[in-house]
Design a protein around this motif. Structure first.
Motif, mmCIF file in Angstrom:
data_model
loop_
_atom_site.group_PDB
_atom_site.id
_atom_site.type_symbol
_atom_site.label_atom_id
_atom_site.label_comp_id
_atom_site.label_asym_id
_atom_site.label_seq_id
_atom_site.Cartn_x
_atom_site.Cartn_y
_atom_site.Cartn_z
ATOM 1 N N UNK A 195 0.837 -1.182 0.000
ATOM 2 C CA UNK A 195 0.000 0.000 0.000
ATOM 3 C C UNK A 195 0.877 1.238 0.000
ATOM 4 N N UNK A 196 0.532 2.218 -0.842
ATOM 5 C CA UNK A 196 1.255 3.471 -0.889
ATOM 6 C C UNK A 196 0.280 4.610 -0.621
ATOM 7 N N UNK A 197 0.779 5.731 -0.071
ATOM 8 C CA UNK A 197 -0.117 6.829 0.296
ATOM 9 C C UNK A 197 -0.906 7.364 -0.897
ATOM 10 N N UNK A 198 -2.150 7.708 -0.643
ATOM 11 C CA UNK A 198 -3.022 8.332 -1.628
ATOM 12 C C UNK A 198 -3.124 9.809 -1.278
ATOM 13 N N UNK A 199 -2.481 10.655 -2.058
ATOM 14 C CA UNK A 199 -2.430 12.081 -1.754
ATOM 15 C C UNK A 199 -3.777 12.762 -1.939
ATOM 16 N N UNK A 200 -4.732 12.057 -2.521
ATOM 17 C CA UNK A 200 -6.069 12.630 -2.682
ATOM 18 C C UNK A 200 -6.927 12.423 -1.442
ATOM 19 N N UNK A 201 -6.402 11.712 -0.445
ATOM 20 C CA UNK A 201 -7.076 11.632 0.830
ATOM 21 C C UNK A 201 -7.933 10.408 1.058
ATOM 22 N N UNK A 202 -8.181 9.582 0.055
ATOM 23 C CA UNK A 202 -8.977 8.380 0.258
ATOM 24 C C UNK A 202 -8.062 7.219 0.619
ATOM 25 N N UNK A 203 -8.575 5.982 0.512
ATOM 26 C CA UNK A 203 -7.797 4.829 0.952
ATOM 27 C C UNK A 203 -6.519 4.672 0.126
ATOM 28 N N UNK A 204 -5.473 4.050 0.687
ATOM 29 C CA UNK A 204 -4.189 3.911 -0.008
ATOM 30 C C UNK A 204 -4.320 3.165 -1.327
ATOM 31 N N UNK A 205 -3.370 3.454 -2.226
ATOM 32 C CA UNK A 205 -3.316 2.743 -3.495
ATOM 33 C C UNK A 205 -2.587 1.407 -3.307
ATOM 34 N N UNK A 206 -2.896 0.453 -4.166
ATOM 35 C CA UNK A 206 -2.140 -0.791 -4.248
ATOM 36 C C UNK A 206 -1.111 -0.641 -5.370
ATOM 37 N N UNK A 207 0.137 -0.978 -5.087
ATOM 38 C CA UNK A 207 1.197 -0.845 -6.083
ATOM 39 C C UNK A 207 1.948 -2.161 -6.242
ATOM 40 N N UNK A 208 2.312 -2.463 -7.479
ATOM 41 C CA UNK A 208 3.217 -3.577 -7.762
ATOM 42 C C UNK A 208 4.647 -3.070 -7.609
ATOM 43 N N UNK A 209 5.470 -3.823 -6.899
ATOM 44 C CA UNK A 209 6.825 -3.377 -6.586
ATOM 45 C C UNK A 209 7.833 -4.475 -6.888
ATOM 46 N N UNK A 210 8.985 -4.069 -7.412
ATOM 47 C CA UNK A 210 10.108 -4.993 -7.578
ATOM 48 C C UNK A 210 11.380 -4.287 -7.133
ATOM 49 N N UNK A 211 12.253 -5.032 -6.449
ATOM 50 C CA UNK A 211 13.496 -4.485 -5.894
ATOM 51 C C UNK A 211 14.636 -5.442 -6.219
ATOM 52 N N UNK A 212 15.803 -4.862 -6.537
ATOM 53 C CA UNK A 212 16.960 -5.698 -6.820
ATOM 54 C C UNK A 212 18.238 -5.002 -6.343
ATOM 55 N N UNK A 213 19.115 -5.790 -5.732
ATOM 56 C CA UNK A 213 20.469 -5.329 -5.406
ATOM 57 C C UNK A 213 21.280 -5.445 -6.686
ATOM 58 N N UNK A 214 21.636 -4.297 -7.249
ATOM 59 C CA UNK A 214 22.200 -4.255 -8.592
ATOM 60 C C UNK A 214 23.728 -4.313 -8.617
ATOM 61 N N UNK A 215 24.347 -3.880 -7.529
ATOM 62 C CA UNK A 215 25.816 -3.755 -7.572
ATOM 63 C C UNK A 215 26.363 -3.746 -6.146
ATOM 64 N N UNK A 216 27.486 -4.439 -5.926
ATOM 65 C CA UNK A 216 28.198 -4.409 -4.652
ATOM 66 C C UNK A 216 29.635 -3.973 -4.910
ATOM 67 N N UNK A 217 30.107 -3.014 -4.142
ATOM 68 C CA UNK A 217 31.481 -2.518 -4.265
ATOM 69 C C UNK A 217 32.209 -2.749 -2.941
#
Length: 305
Positions: A195-217
């Motif tokens: 759930x992500x904030x809904x700046x219009x003031x109603x219930x939160x939005x549902x969002x699809x999310x993907x995360x990746x560790x791209x590089x290690x130094x």
């Protein structure tokens, strides 16, 4: 809000002190190893513009600095102070310029958990009162502008409650702590919904999310992590239509032909280079909202000074 991402990581495990980057298993756990009274200064810049067809309009640039100080450190939390200064804006909108001045020397005190993941804004009442005084001043200064009360009330609503401030008014802080508290494996993309904030003031939005560790130094003791977030189009479009109806009614003006509003799309891309100490070295967040041939673009860059 973004700490909800932790729910998506089945590989979130216990950590060993000062072992954020593990070369043997190609992982990084983002944890804040910060000392009391430690301070870092960051330069934050933002750019926004709109594109209709081939025409670019409403281009605005903002730049400011923030001093981030660790005010307290316990076994279960950090108390951190953000102080804003040196706000510069490149815009022809005088109202926007005056609005920005309210944030000059603004102090935001937050609390994180022991890993550095954002938990809450501590001094939200102080922030609310300061913004309320600023909004009252703007109403008097720009009383010649049609619907200035409705416009200013909408700005002020972002600061009326603790939840509103944490959801909509501290975007740079939320961006800064996006990845803290979780463990990531090199090249392994993790997907889920949140759930992500809904700046219009109603219930939160549902969002699809993907995360990746791209590089290690290993040599520089830092890593690069990327995230993609897409809000549900139907929810976004409906919330936008409802907001436009509400604003038209509040301003006592004719409502636009809402049946002609196309489906809206909203995508956010965030990338950060994070040091083993948990301090951000560089972070960029790009948000694009579009429908048909209209695009609204925003980018915020946070860079250590």
């Amino acid at each position: 809000m973004k700490q909800l991402l932790l729910l998506a990581f089945a590989f979130l495990t216990s950590f060993t002190t000062f072992a954020q980057i593990n070369i043997e298993d190609s992982t990084m756990q983002v944890i804040g190893y910060w000392d009391k009274n430690e301070t870092q200064t960051y330069v934050i810049t933002s750019e926004s513009f709109k594109v209709t067809g081939t025409d670019t309009t409403k281009r605005e640039f903002t730049k400011y600095e923030v001093d981030i100080t660790i005010k307290d450190s316990t076994a279960s939390s950090y108390t951190i102070e953000w102080v804003y200064r040196g706000i510069e804006m490149n815009t022809d909108n005088q109202f926007t310029k005056e609005l920005a001045k309210i944030s000059e020397n603004l102090k935001v005190i937050i609390k994180t958990d022991e890993m550095g993941a954002f938990k809450e804004v501590v001094n939200w009442e102080e922030i609310r009162n300061e913004m309320k005084r600023g909004a009252a001043h703007l109403k008097k200064q720009f009383k010649h502008i049609p619907n200035i009360t409705a416009i200013t009330d909408q700005v002020e609503s972002t600061f009326t409650t603790k939840q509103a401030i944490e959801s909509a008014a501290i975007k740079d802080i939320q961006q800064f702590y996006t990845y803290h508290g979780a463990k990531y494996q090199l090249g392994k993309e993790v997907t889920g919904q949140l759930e992500v904030p809904n700046l219009y003031g109603s219930k939160p939005f549902i969002a699809d999310v993907s995360i990746v560790l791209d590089e290690i130094n290993e040599e520089d003791n830092d890593a690069v992590i990327r995230m993609w977030q897409t809000i549900d189009s139907e929810q976004l479009t409906t919330a936008t239509v409802n907001y436009m109806q509400k604003m038209a009614k509040s301003a006592n003006t004719k409502s636009p032909d809402l049946s002609k509003i196309p489906a809206l799309q909203n995508e956010t891309r965030t990338v950060a280079r994070i040091h083993g100490s948990g301090w951000i070295i560089y972070s960029s967040e790009i948000k694009e909202v579009w429908a048909d041939n209209i695009l609204a673009f925003e980018e915020r860059i946070i860079e250590i000074k």
